[in-house]
Design a protein around this motif. Structure first.
Motif, PDB file in Angstrom:
ATOM      1  N   ARG A  15       0.768  -1.177  -0.224  1.00 49.86           N
ATOM      2  CA  ARG A  15       0.000  -0.054  -0.012  1.00 49.86           C
ATOM      3  C   ARG A  15       0.863   1.266  -0.083  1.00 49.86           C
ATOM      4  N   LEU A  16       2.138   1.313   0.234  1.00 50.12           N
ATOM      5  CA  LEU A  16       3.009   2.315   0.181  1.00 50.12           C
ATOM      6  C   LEU A  16       2.972   2.962  -1.196  1.00 50.12           C
ATOM      7  N   PRO A  17       2.936   4.429  -1.071  1.00 50.23           N
ATOM      8  CA  PRO A  17       3.105   4.954  -2.663  1.00 50.23           C
ATOM      9  C   PRO A  17       4.234   4.658  -3.246  1.00 50.23           C
ATOM     10  N   PRO A  18       4.130   4.260  -4.612  1.00 48.78           N
ATOM     11  CA  PRO A  18       5.373   3.687  -5.410  1.00 48.78           C
ATOM     12  C   PRO A  18       6.476   4.815  -5.347  1.00 48.78           C
ATOM     13  N   GLY A  19       6.359   6.112  -5.444  1.00 45.54           N
ATOM     14  CA  GLY A  19       7.297   6.980  -5.356  1.00 45.54           C
ATOM     15  C   GLY A  19       8.186   6.928  -4.121  1.00 45.54           C
ATOM     16  N   ILE A  20       7.491   6.605  -3.051  1.00 43.63           N
ATOM     17  CA  ILE A  20       8.017   6.316  -1.632  1.00 43.63           C
ATOM     18  C   ILE A  20       9.073   5.070  -1.683  1.00 43.63           C
ATOM     19  N   LYS A  21       8.737   4.130  -2.390  1.00 51.62           N
ATOM     20  CA  LYS A  21       9.605   2.821  -2.625  1.00 51.62           C
ATOM     21  C   LYS A  21      10.700   3.205  -3.492  1.00 51.62           C
ATOM     22  N   ILE A  22      10.533   3.910  -4.345  1.00 53.59           N
ATOM     23  CA  ILE A  22      11.483   4.256  -5.494  1.00 53.59           C
ATOM     24  C   ILE A  22      12.419   4.969  -4.640  1.00 53.59           C
ATOM     25  N   LEU A  23      11.901   6.190  -3.892  1.00 50.85           N
ATOM     26  CA  LEU A  23      12.973   6.785  -3.130  1.00 50.85           C
ATOM     27  C   LEU A  23      13.785   6.126  -2.195  1.00 50.85           C
ATOM     28  N   LEU A  45      21.152  -5.215   4.863  1.00 52.32           N
ATOM     29  CA  LEU A  45      20.552  -6.473   4.106  1.00 52.32           C
ATOM     30  C   LEU A  45      19.673  -7.347   5.313  1.00 52.32           C
ATOM     31  N   PHE A  46      19.986  -7.434   6.531  1.00 49.42           N
ATOM     32  CA  PHE A  46      19.038  -7.794   7.619  1.00 49.42           C
ATOM     33  C   PHE A  46      17.551  -7.319   7.555  1.00 49.42           C
ATOM     34  N   ALA A  47      17.574  -5.957   7.409  1.00 45.89           N
ATOM     35  CA  ALA A  47      16.302  -4.918   7.452  1.00 45.89           C
ATOM     36  C   ALA A  47      15.648  -5.511   6.208  1.00 45.89           C
ATOM     37  N   ILE A  48      16.241  -5.554   4.978  1.00 44.74           N
ATOM     38  CA  ILE A  48      15.435  -5.726   3.805  1.00 44.74           C
ATOM     39  C   ILE A  48      14.964  -7.220   4.119  1.00 44.74           C
ATOM     40  N   VAL A  49      15.555  -8.110   4.323  1.00 43.59           N
ATOM     41  CA  VAL A  49      15.192  -9.633   4.416  1.00 43.59           C
ATOM     42  C   VAL A  49      13.850  -9.535   5.429  1.00 43.59           C
ATOM     43  N   VAL A  50      13.908  -8.815   6.608  1.00 43.02           N
ATOM     44  CA  VAL A  50      12.818  -8.717   7.353  1.00 43.02           C
ATOM     45  C   VAL A  50      11.427  -8.291   6.477  1.00 43.02           C
ATOM     46  N   LEU A  51      11.823  -7.457   5.666  1.00 42.68           N
ATOM     47  CA  LEU A  51      10.701  -6.793   5.032  1.00 42.68           C
ATOM     48  C   LEU A  51       9.824  -7.725   4.208  1.00 42.68           C
ATOM     49  N   TYR A  52      10.499  -8.688   3.545  1.00 41.43           N
ATOM     50  CA  TYR A  52       9.705  -9.545   2.922  1.00 41.43           C
ATOM     51  C   TYR A  52       8.557 -10.643   3.560  1.00 41.43           C
ATOM     52  N   PRO A  53       8.867 -10.914   4.747  1.00 43.08           N
ATOM     53  CA  PRO A  53       7.746 -11.561   5.513  1.00 43.08           C
ATOM     54  C   PRO A  53       6.477 -10.535   5.777  1.00 43.08           C
ATOM     55  N   LEU A  54       6.931  -9.253   5.855  1.00 44.18           N
ATOM     56  CA  LEU A  54       5.924  -8.154   6.056  1.00 44.18           C
ATOM     57  C   LEU A  54       5.197  -7.938   5.000  1.00 44.18           C
ATOM     58  N   ALA A  55       5.607  -8.178   3.783  1.00 37.79           N
ATOM     59  CA  ALA A  55       5.001  -7.997   2.651  1.00 37.79           C
ATOM     60  C   ALA A  55       4.171  -9.297   2.240  1.00 37.79           C
ATOM     61  N   THR A 110       4.798  -3.468  -6.375  1.00 34.61           N
ATOM     62  CA  THR A 110       4.580  -2.273  -7.135  1.00 34.61           C
ATOM     63  C   THR A 110       4.387  -2.890  -8.780  1.00 34.61           C
ATOM     64  N   ARG A 111       2.909  -2.260  -9.270  1.00 36.17           N
ATOM     65  CA  ARG A 111       2.840  -2.548 -10.591  1.00 36.17           C
ATOM     66  C   ARG A 111       3.792  -1.794 -11.430  1.00 36.17           C
ATOM     67  N   THR A 112       4.207  -2.268 -12.641  1.00 38.82           N
ATOM     68  CA  THR A 112       4.992  -1.490 -13.394  1.00 38.82           C
ATOM     69  C   THR A 112       4.359   0.093 -13.862  1.00 38.82           C
ATOM     70  N   SER A 113       3.177   0.053 -14.337  1.00 30.95           N
ATOM     71  CA  SER A 113       2.573   0.937 -14.396  1.00 30.95           C
ATOM     72  C   SER A 113       2.354   2.012 -13.379  1.00 30.95           C
ATOM     73  N   ALA A 114       2.136   1.453 -12.173  1.00 36.56           N
ATOM     74  CA  ALA A 114       2.317   2.752 -11.006  1.00 36.56           C
ATOM     75  C   ALA A 114       3.796   3.049 -10.807  1.00 36.56           C
ATOM     76  N   MET A 115       4.927   2.417 -11.239  1.00 39.22           N
ATOM     77  CA  MET A 115       6.214   2.925 -11.007  1.00 39.22           C
ATOM     78  C   MET A 115       6.321   4.143 -12.233  1.00 39.22           C
ATOM     79  N   ILE A 116       5.723   3.649 -13.448  1.00 44.75           N
ATOM     80  CA  ILE A 116       5.896   4.806 -14.507  1.00 44.75           C
ATOM     81  C   ILE A 116       5.306   5.721 -14.125  1.00 44.75           C
ATOM     82  N   GLU A 117       3.917   5.935 -13.436  1.00 48.31           N
ATOM     83  CA  GLU A 117       3.253   7.107 -13.338  1.00 48.31           C
ATOM     84  C   GLU A 117       4.022   7.941 -12.074  1.00 48.31           C
ATOM     85  N   ALA A 118       4.607   7.210 -11.051  1.00 50.90           N
ATOM     86  CA  ALA A 118       5.561   7.860 -10.017  1.00 50.90           C
ATOM     87  C   ALA A 118       6.715   8.410 -10.418  1.00 50.90           C
ATOM     88  N   LEU A 119       7.231   7.965 -11.328  1.00 48.74           N
ATOM     89  CA  LEU A 119       8.695   8.531 -11.805  1.00 48.74           C
ATOM     90  C   LEU A 119       8.220   9.650 -12.890  1.00 48.74           C
TER      91      LEU A 119
END
Length: 214
Positions: A15-23, A45-55, A110-119
């Motif tokens: 649910r995070l905005p695509p722009g936030i994730k890209i930033l 790396l540890f923080a990113i690995v933890v994000l996967y179960p959260l997603a 994130t959908r590719t279309s959403a990334m395009i719009e955010a960029l």
């Protein structure tokens, strides 16, 4: 399914905005190179690995993101160990793994279309330089989306050539990868054309609706 295909979900990361994730991805890459410390890279790396179960993304999917790059990581570690030290080699592979997993997490949630719009929104200032931000955003989003796909293609080709005893031949691996990449580019171009993509518009549309290129 190839690695880093978008996986629908209702997690907080989805649910995070695509722009936030890209930033966040850009900030992570910048910080990893500004602060080249092993402790920081391991923590990231540890923080990113933890994000996967959260997603709500399975561990198997996480491992699939690194499998195509395993041979490259081992090679980089060996080269750095030989030329500098094993600590330097460990820093390089941990940093690269963190960036790879973060980029994969962005494309998985994130959908590719959403990334395009955010960029496109973020690159609005390019209009003052007479550059269409829609073209730039589409190129960046597709590059981000298909880097893991190209890695998966390379792995598939290497495994197929290994069965033929040609895994040590660079040409035997490179040529099929190039052919499949060019075919994929043609398929994407045909899909955009079929959806009446007009680069002169602010975003790709067909009958007033945004195109989904996931």
């Amino acid at each position: 399914m190839t690695v880093s295909d978008y996986q629908p979900g209702d997690s907080a990361i989805h649910r995070l905005p695509p722009g936030i994730k890209i930033l966040a991805l850009a900030a992570l890459g910048t910080l990893l190179f500004i602060f080249p410390r092993l402790e920081f890279a391991v923590a990231a790396l540890f923080a990113i690995v933890v994000l996967y179960p959260l997603a709500h993304i399975p561990v198997r999917t996480l491992l699939l993101q690194l499998k195509p790059l395993l041979w490259l990581l081992l090679l980089l570690f060996a080269v750095q160990w030989w030329m500098v030290s094993w600590q330097s080699g460990l820093l390089v592979i941990v940093r690269l793994a963190a960036l790879m997993l973060m980029a994969a997490l962005v494309t998985l949630t994130t959908r590719t279309s959403a990334m395009i719009e955010a960029l496109e929104k973020g690159l609005f200032w390019l209009r003052y330089m007479r550059i269409n931000p829609a073209k730039i955003s589409l190129a960046l989003a597709l590059a981000l989306r298909f880097i893991p796909v190209l890695a998966a293609i390379t792995l598939e080709v290497r495994e197929a050539q290994k069965a033929r005893g040609l895994d040590n031949s660079m040409i035997a691996v490179a040529v099929p990868v190039m052919v499949r990449t060019l075919k994929m580019a043609d398929d994407i171009a045909a899909a955009l054309e079929a959806r009446a993509y007009d680069p002169q518009l602010s975003s790709p549309r067909k009958n007033g609706e945004k195109i989904h290129v996931d």
